[in-house]
Design a protein around this motif. Structure first.
Motif, PDB file in Angstrom:
ATOM      1  N   GLN A 159       0.833  -1.206   0.000  1.00  0.00           N
ATOM      2  CA  GLN A 159       0.000   0.000   0.000  1.00  0.00           C
ATOM      3  C   GLN A 159       0.865   1.253   0.000  1.00  0.00           C
ATOM      4  N   ALA A 160       1.969   1.213   0.707  1.00  0.00           N
ATOM      5  CA  ALA A 160       2.882   2.357   0.726  1.00  0.00           C
ATOM      6  C   ALA A 160       3.473   2.598  -0.660  1.00  0.00           C
ATOM      7  N   LEU A 161       3.809   1.526  -1.384  1.00  0.00           N
ATOM      8  CA  LEU A 161       4.341   1.672  -2.729  1.00  0.00           C
ATOM      9  C   LEU A 161       3.291   2.262  -3.665  1.00  0.00           C
ATOM     10  N   LEU A 162       2.054   1.790  -3.576  1.00  0.00           N
ATOM     11  CA  LEU A 162       0.992   2.340  -4.418  1.00  0.00           C
ATOM     12  C   LEU A 162       0.802   3.832  -4.154  1.00  0.00           C
ATOM     13  N   ALA A 163       0.829   4.218  -2.877  1.00  0.00           N
ATOM     14  CA  ALA A 163       0.669   5.634  -2.535  1.00  0.00           C
ATOM     15  C   ALA A 163       1.832   6.456  -3.069  1.00  0.00           C
ATOM     16  N   ARG A 164       3.043   5.897  -2.995  1.00  0.00           N
ATOM     17  CA  ARG A 164       4.222   6.629  -3.475  1.00  0.00           C
ATOM     18  C   ARG A 164       4.210   6.783  -4.989  1.00  0.00           C
ATOM     19  N   MET A 165       3.714   5.768  -5.689  1.00  0.00           N
ATOM     20  CA  MET A 165       3.722   5.799  -7.146  1.00  0.00           C
ATOM     21  C   MET A 165       2.547   6.552  -7.745  1.00  0.00           C
ATOM     22  N   LEU A 166       1.504   6.783  -6.970  1.00  0.00           N
ATOM     23  CA  LEU A 166       0.278   7.395  -7.498  1.00  0.00           C
ATOM     24  C   LEU A 166       0.557   8.667  -8.306  1.00  0.00           C
ATOM     25  N   PRO A 167       1.351   9.630  -7.802  1.00  0.00           N
ATOM     26  CA  PRO A 167       1.571  10.854  -8.582  1.00  0.00           C
ATOM     27  C   PRO A 167       2.295  10.626  -9.905  1.00  0.00           C
ATOM     28  N   GLN A 168       3.004   9.503 -10.043  1.00  0.00           N
ATOM     29  CA  GLN A 168       3.745   9.233 -11.273  1.00  0.00           C
ATOM     30  C   GLN A 168       2.878   8.596 -12.358  1.00  0.00           C
ATOM     31  N   LEU A 169       1.680   8.144 -11.990  1.00  0.00           N
ATOM     32  CA  LEU A 169       0.798   7.497 -12.957  1.00  0.00           C
ATOM     33  C   LEU A 169       0.021   8.555 -13.727  1.00  0.00           C
ATOM     34  N   GLU A 170      -0.380   8.219 -14.950  1.00  0.00           N
ATOM     35  CA  GLU A 170      -1.079   9.196 -15.771  1.00  0.00           C
ATOM     36  C   GLU A 170      -1.987   8.503 -16.778  1.00  0.00           C
ATOM     37  N   PRO A 171      -3.038   9.217 -17.209  1.00  0.00           N
ATOM     38  CA  PRO A 171      -3.879   8.676 -18.283  1.00  0.00           C
ATOM     39  C   PRO A 171      -3.097   8.628 -19.589  1.00  0.00           C
ATOM     40  N   SER A 172      -3.565   7.815 -20.511  1.00  0.00           N
ATOM     41  CA  SER A 172      -2.915   7.727 -21.818  1.00  0.00           C
ATOM     42  C   SER A 172      -3.878   7.112 -22.826  1.00  0.00           C
ATOM     43  N   PRO A 173      -3.839   7.567 -24.074  1.00  0.00           N
ATOM     44  CA  PRO A 173      -4.632   6.888 -25.110  1.00  0.00           C
ATOM     45  C   PRO A 173      -4.272   5.414 -25.236  1.00  0.00           C
ATOM     46  N   VAL A 174      -3.047   5.061 -24.840  1.00  0.00           N
ATOM     47  CA  VAL A 174      -2.633   3.657 -24.902  1.00  0.00           C
ATOM     48  C   VAL A 174      -3.512   2.801 -23.989  1.00  0.00           C
ATOM     49  N   LEU A 175      -3.864   3.322 -22.821  1.00  0.00           N
ATOM     50  CA  LEU A 175      -4.730   2.565 -21.916  1.00  0.00           C
ATOM     51  C   LEU A 175      -6.097   2.333 -22.551  1.00  0.00           C
ATOM     52  N   ASP A 176      -6.637   3.366 -23.185  1.00  0.00           N
ATOM     53  CA  ASP A 176      -7.930   3.208 -23.864  1.00  0.00           C
ATOM     54  C   ASP A 176      -7.829   2.190 -24.995  1.00  0.00           C
ATOM     55  N   GLU A 177      -6.729   2.249 -25.747  1.00  0.00           N
ATOM     56  CA  GLU A 177      -6.533   1.289 -26.831  1.00  0.00           C
ATOM     57  C   GLU A 177      -6.386  -0.120 -26.290  1.00  0.00           C
ATOM     58  N   LEU A 178      -5.636  -0.249 -25.189  1.00  0.00           N
ATOM     59  CA  LEU A 178      -5.454  -1.562 -24.579  1.00  0.00           C
ATOM     60  C   LEU A 178      -6.793  -2.152 -24.140  1.00  0.00           C
ATOM     61  N   ILE A 179      -7.610  -1.353 -23.477  1.00  0.00           N
ATOM     62  CA  ILE A 179      -8.905  -1.840 -23.002  1.00  0.00           C
ATOM     63  C   ILE A 179      -9.775  -2.287 -24.172  1.00  0.00           C
ATOM     64  N   ALA A 180      -9.776  -1.514 -25.260  1.00  0.00           N
ATOM     65  CA  ALA A 180     -10.553  -1.897 -26.443  1.00  0.00           C
ATOM     66  C   ALA A 180     -10.047  -3.210 -27.019  1.00  0.00           C
ATOM     67  N   ILE A 181      -8.720  -3.384 -27.056  1.00  0.00           N
ATOM     68  CA  ILE A 181      -8.139  -4.624 -27.576  1.00  0.00           C
ATOM     69  C   ILE A 181      -8.534  -5.807 -26.703  1.00  0.00           C
ATOM     70  N   LEU A 182      -8.431  -5.641 -25.382  1.00  0.00           N
ATOM     71  CA  LEU A 182      -8.736  -6.748 -24.468  1.00  0.00           C
ATOM     72  C   LEU A 182     -10.209  -7.127 -24.511  1.00  0.00           C
ATOM     73  N   ARG A 183     -11.064  -6.195 -24.855  1.00  0.00           N
ATOM     74  CA  ARG A 183     -12.492  -6.507 -24.958  1.00  0.00           C
ATOM     75  C   ARG A 183     -12.830  -7.293 -26.206  1.00  0.00           C
ATOM     76  N   THR A 184     -12.107  -7.053 -27.294  1.00  0.00           N
ATOM     77  CA  THR A 184     -12.528  -7.571 -28.599  1.00  0.00           C
ATOM     78  C   THR A 184     -11.562  -8.557 -29.243  1.00  0.00           C
ATOM     79  N   ALA A 185     -10.318  -8.610 -28.786  1.00  0.00           N
ATOM     80  CA  ALA A 185      -9.336  -9.495 -29.429  1.00  0.00           C
ATOM     81  C   ALA A 185      -9.700 -10.960 -29.241  1.00  0.00           C
TER      82      ALA A 185
END
Length: 294
Positions: free
Chosen positions: A186-212
């Protein structure tokens, strides 16, 4: 005949079709059969959900995202990439030590060749200790959380034990200090939270995982549900940081997932790596008490 077809489909999904966890006879795995990890990793339903959640977290870190998206086959062939990842996870827990050591050697050599720059000019390398830690830790977290939610409720001591079990294997991947407890995770997740970001790649990945073409056609509805369950598995703060929409799982969908996971626990298929590994170490004196009750 029906069991054989289901077994074949499950083996293909997990990437273990053709894999042999029965050899070398008598050789132990990295972990004993009474480990928490043996219980968590033997459920294909929760491993599927957890695997997707882990990838979402990994690709939320921009340097990891570029390393995976720009240097792997995930985008053009997600099914094969997921099966290779599934096989690696099974070898980590159930494979003979020699098989696991050979696997980590291959992965480490591959990582040594992966490097580049993000869109905003930040250098990355796949063997960066911080990035290795994030990939290892998010996979451990996601597999555990999916199992805890849909497979079997685990106590605090079991969760801590699970994280501790990952340390010897993580070290062979070059991860120097993986989280040794749920609190450390949990401490690692809290520390890394500010470094995470949205990306079109995530949207593309989700679309691929739904339909591939990942699951057989009759199971495609579960494929889409599995993606939504993986997003739902992430804590709200992480979902917001990654810009992921609320999946809004219905109560009956959660019940269905628990029933599927319960069925997977109750009716283990013949090709199960855990079952094969138990056969391999039977008679060696290694973990006999656990084998008697598994």
């Amino acid at each position: 005949m029906v069991i054989k077809r289901i077994d074949s489909a499950a083996a293909r999904l997990m990437g273990i079709d053709g894999a042999n966890f029965r050899e070398p006879a008598g050789e132990p795995a990295m972990l004993p059969p009474d480990s928490v990890s043996w219980r968590v990793f033997r459920n294909p339903v929760t491993m599927y959900i957890g695997g997707i959640a882990a990838v979402l977290l990994e690709l939320g870190e921009p340097r990891v995202r570029h390393g995976v998206w720009d240097h792997s086959s995930f985008k053009r062939d997600p099914a094969t990439r997921m099966r290779r990842t599934g096989l690696a996870a099974m070898i980590t827990v159930y494979g003979a030590r020699s098989a696991f050591e050979a696997l980590t050697g291959r992965v480490n050599r591959m990582h040594a060749r992966v490097q580049g720059e993000t869109d905003d000019g930040r250098a990355y390398a796949a063997n960066d200790p911080d990035l290795l830690l994030w990939v290892q830790a998010t996979a451990s977290w996601a597999f555990l959380e999916a199992y805890h939610r849909y497979g079997e409720r685990l106590g605090a001591a079991e969760r801590d034990r699970y994280y501790g079990e990952a340390r010897p294997g993580a070290a062979l991947y070059g991860v120097e200090a993986p989280p040794a407890s749920a609190a450390a995770m949990q401490a690692l997740l809290a520390r890394m939270l500010p470094q995470l970001e949205p990306s079109p790649v995530l949207d593309e990945l989700i679309a691929i995982l739904r339909t591939a073409d990942i699951l057989p056609p009759p199971l495609r509805p579960f494929q889409r549900l599995g993606v939504r369950a993986a997003i739902d598995l992430l804590p709200p703060a992480l979902r917001r940081q990654l810009g992921l929409a609320d999946p809004r799982l219905r109560r009956r969908e959660r019940v269905l997932l628990r029933l599927l996971a319960a069925g997977a626990r109750r009716f283990e298929l013949p090709s199960s790596p855990a079952r094969q590994a138990a056969t391999r170490i039977a008679g060696s004196g290694y973990g006999q008490d656990a084998l008697a009750t598994s």
